[in-house]
Design an enzyme around this catalytic site. Structure first.
Site, PDB file in Angstrom:
ATOM      1  N   GLU A 267      -6.971   4.431   7.883  1.00 12.61           N
ATOM      2  CA  GLU A 267      -6.787   5.868   7.635  1.00 12.61           C
ATOM      3  C   GLU A 267      -8.043   6.458   6.991  1.00 12.61           C
ATOM      4  OE1 GLU A 267      -3.068   5.315   5.578  1.00 12.61           O
ATOM      5  OE2 GLU A 267      -2.205   4.656   7.484  1.00 12.61           O
TER       6      GLU A 267
ATOM      7  N   ASN B 245       0.870  -1.174   0.000  1.00  9.15           N
ATOM      8  CA  ASN B 245       0.000   0.000   0.000  1.00  9.15           C
ATOM      9  C   ASN B 245       0.910   1.227   0.000  1.00  9.15           C
ATOM     10  OD1 ASN B 245      -1.763   2.055   0.495  1.00  9.15           O
ATOM     11  ND2 ASN B 245      -2.465   1.312   2.489  1.00  9.15           N
ATOM     12  N   TRP B 246       0.957   1.885  -1.136  1.00 17.14           N
ATOM     13  CA  TRP B 246       1.886   3.009  -1.287  1.00 17.14           C
ATOM     14  C   TRP B 246       1.319   4.330  -0.755  1.00 17.14           C
ATOM     15  CZ3 TRP B 246       4.136   1.614  -6.851  1.00 17.14           C
ATOM     16  CH2 TRP B 246       4.972   0.494  -6.692  1.00 17.14           C
ATOM     17  N   LYS B 247       0.113   4.286  -0.262  1.00 21.39           N
ATOM     18  CA  LYS B 247      -0.529   5.450   0.383  1.00 21.39           C
ATOM     19  C   LYS B 247      -0.323   6.717  -0.471  1.00 21.39           C
ATOM     20  CE  LYS B 247      -0.293   3.087   4.767  1.00 21.39           C
ATOM     21  NZ  LYS B 247      -0.184   3.121   6.218  1.00 21.39           N
TER      22      LYS B 247
ATOM     23  N   SER C 126       3.429  -2.337  10.328  1.00 23.74           N
ATOM     24  CA  SER C 126       4.880  -2.418  10.551  1.00 23.74           C
ATOM     25  C   SER C 126       5.482  -3.765  10.138  1.00 23.74           C
ATOM     26  CB  SER C 126       5.233  -2.083  12.005  1.00 23.74           C
ATOM     27  OG  SER C 126       4.864  -0.739  12.293  1.00 23.74           O
TER      28      SER C 126
ATOM     29  N   HIS D 270      -9.644   1.013   4.846  1.00 25.76           N
ATOM     30  CA  HIS D 270      -8.357   1.171   5.543  1.00 25.76           C
ATOM     31  C   HIS D 270      -8.564   2.056   6.773  1.00 25.76           C
ATOM     32  CE1 HIS D 270      -4.237   2.297   6.439  1.00 25.76           C
ATOM     33  NE2 HIS D 270      -3.883   1.215   5.772  1.00 25.76           N
TER      34      HIS D 270
ATOM     35  N   GLU E 188      -5.374  -5.213  10.329  1.00 23.48           N
ATOM     36  CA  GLU E 188      -4.341  -4.206  10.572  1.00 23.48           C
ATOM     37  C   GLU E 188      -4.626  -3.503  11.902  1.00 23.48           C
ATOM     38  OE1 GLU E 188      -2.350  -2.859   6.665  1.00 23.48           O
ATOM     39  OE2 GLU E 188      -4.129  -1.636   6.944  1.00 23.48           O
TER      40      GLU E 188
ATOM     41  N   GLY F   8       2.511   2.101  10.906  1.00 25.39           N
ATOM     42  CA  GLY F   8       3.452   3.217  10.812  1.00 25.39           C
ATOM     43  C   GLY F   8       4.152   3.539  12.119  1.00 25.39           C
TER      44      GLY F   8
ATOM     45  N   GLY G 213       2.943  -1.147   4.308  1.00 23.54           N
ATOM     46  CA  GLY G 213       3.006   0.275   4.004  1.00 23.54           C
ATOM     47  C   GLY G 213       4.436   0.716   3.755  1.00 23.54           C
ATOM     48  N   GLY G 214       5.055   1.327   4.762  1.00 23.12           N
ATOM     49  CA  GLY G 214       6.383   1.936   4.627  1.00 23.12           C
ATOM     50  C   GLY G 214       7.429   1.056   3.948  1.00 23.12           C
TER      51      GLY G 214
HETATM   52  P1  13P Z   1       3.007   0.285   7.737  1.00 27.36           P
HETATM   53  O1  13P Z   1       3.523  -1.000   7.108  1.00 27.36           O
HETATM   54  O2  13P Z   1       3.748   1.486   7.289  1.00 27.36           O
HETATM   55  O3  13P Z   1       2.888   0.145   9.214  1.00 27.36           O
HETATM   56  O4  13P Z   1       1.508   0.475   7.174  1.00 27.36           O
HETATM   57  C1  13P Z   1       0.633  -0.575   7.219  1.00 27.36           C
HETATM   58  C2  13P Z   1      -0.579  -0.237   6.425  1.00 27.36           C
HETATM   59  O5  13P Z   1      -1.347   0.640   6.788  1.00 27.36           O
HETATM   60  C3  13P Z   1      -0.798  -0.965   5.176  1.00 27.36           C
HETATM   61  O6  13P Z   1      -2.080  -0.736   4.678  1.00 27.36           O
END
Ligand code: 13P
Length: 259
Positions: A101, A13-15, A217, A99, A171, A177, A238-239
């Site tokens: 967020e 997920n490149w957000k 994470s 998600h 999640e 994050g 994510g990251g």
């Molecule tokens: P991180 O891997 O950066 O914690 O993010 C997880 C995420 O929200 C994937 O959708």
């Protein structure tokens, strides 16, 4: 010998990161670094404006393209929204829905998530449904209740047949994050609960087949132990998915499968 037939999925997920060109370059690096014999599924979810460019790079590869969200309406006066047919037009086969967020920052409710699920399924887009509890909810022993409510809400009015392709991503919000990954035991415990809920909703056959990804994470150096858990069928990253070498290592996890 695997005890289940679930094909692992690793999703990035490149957000809200990268220009179209940067995303296409990263996608090209992922494609080039993929083991041609890899059997599991890989999914990339760039930001909307990068979908076309990334799709052009992935064409003919085994990597699937996903949006990070989708509208519940097909077209009309919905300023800022992007419909199922529009993401399909950009090359998407999947859409991340619900998600944390989106839930927290954009105030999406379970009802909205449910509408998006239905719209995606109708358009033959595979929903990657995200659920998860906050730290406060975990600390006040509400994790199971939250997961049950989110799952019941997301799947309301959806038949088992319609839900067949859905992928669930657990999640925990406190792990996103933050660098605080759930321990493999914590994640496994939540995944078992989610699977039980899916059995309650659609029966054992469905529950045995549905894939449940872990997100929060996930890193190159913790993916192996997470994937060694019997009910963790993949990861939503994510990251760590923004760095080609690290994400390639995540994709090529080396779990000693106890499955
Ligand atoms: P991180 O891997 O950066 O914690 O993010 C997880 C995420 O929200 C994937 O959708």
């Amino acid at each position: 010998m695997a005890a289940n037939n679930r094909t692992p999925m690793i999703a990035g997920n490149w957000k809200m990161h990268m220009t179209a060109k940067e995303a296409a370059d990263l996608a090209a690096a992922m494609r080039a670094g993929l083991d041609p014999d890899l059997k599991h599924e890989v999914l990339l979810a760039p930001t909307f404006t990068a979908l076309h460019a990334v799709n052009a790079v992935l064409g003919g590869s085994r990597i699937f393209l996903s949006s990070q969200d989708v509208a519940w309406e097909e077209k009309g006066a919905f300023t800022g929204a992007v419909s199922p047919s529009q993401i399909k037009d950009a090359g998407c086969t999947h859409a991340i829905i619900g998600h944390s967020e989106r839930r927290k920052v954009f105030l999406e409710t379970d009802e909205v998530v449910n509408k998006k699920m239905k719209a995606a399924i109708k358009a033959n887009i595979v929903p990657v449904l995200c659920i998860g509890e906050t730290l406060e909810e975990r600390e006040s022993q509400k994790t199971y209740r939250v997961l049950e409510t989110q799952l019941t809400g997301a799947f309301a009015g959806i038949t088992a047949e319609e839900a067949a392709k859905v992928v669930i991503a657990y999640e925990p919000v406190w792990a996103i994050g933050t660098g605080k990954t759930a321990t493999p035991d914590q994640a496994q415990d939540a995944h078992v609960f989610v699977r039980k809920q899916m059995e309650r909703i659609y029966g054992k056959g469905y529950a045995d087949a549905v894939r449940i990804l872990y997100g929060g994470s996930v890193k190159a150096d913790n993916i192996d132990e997470l994937m060694a858990q019997g009910d963790i069928d993949g990861a939503l990253v994510g990251g760590e998915s923004l760095k080609a070498d690290k994400f390639l290592r995540v994709i090529h996890f080396q779990a000693v499968l106890s499955k």
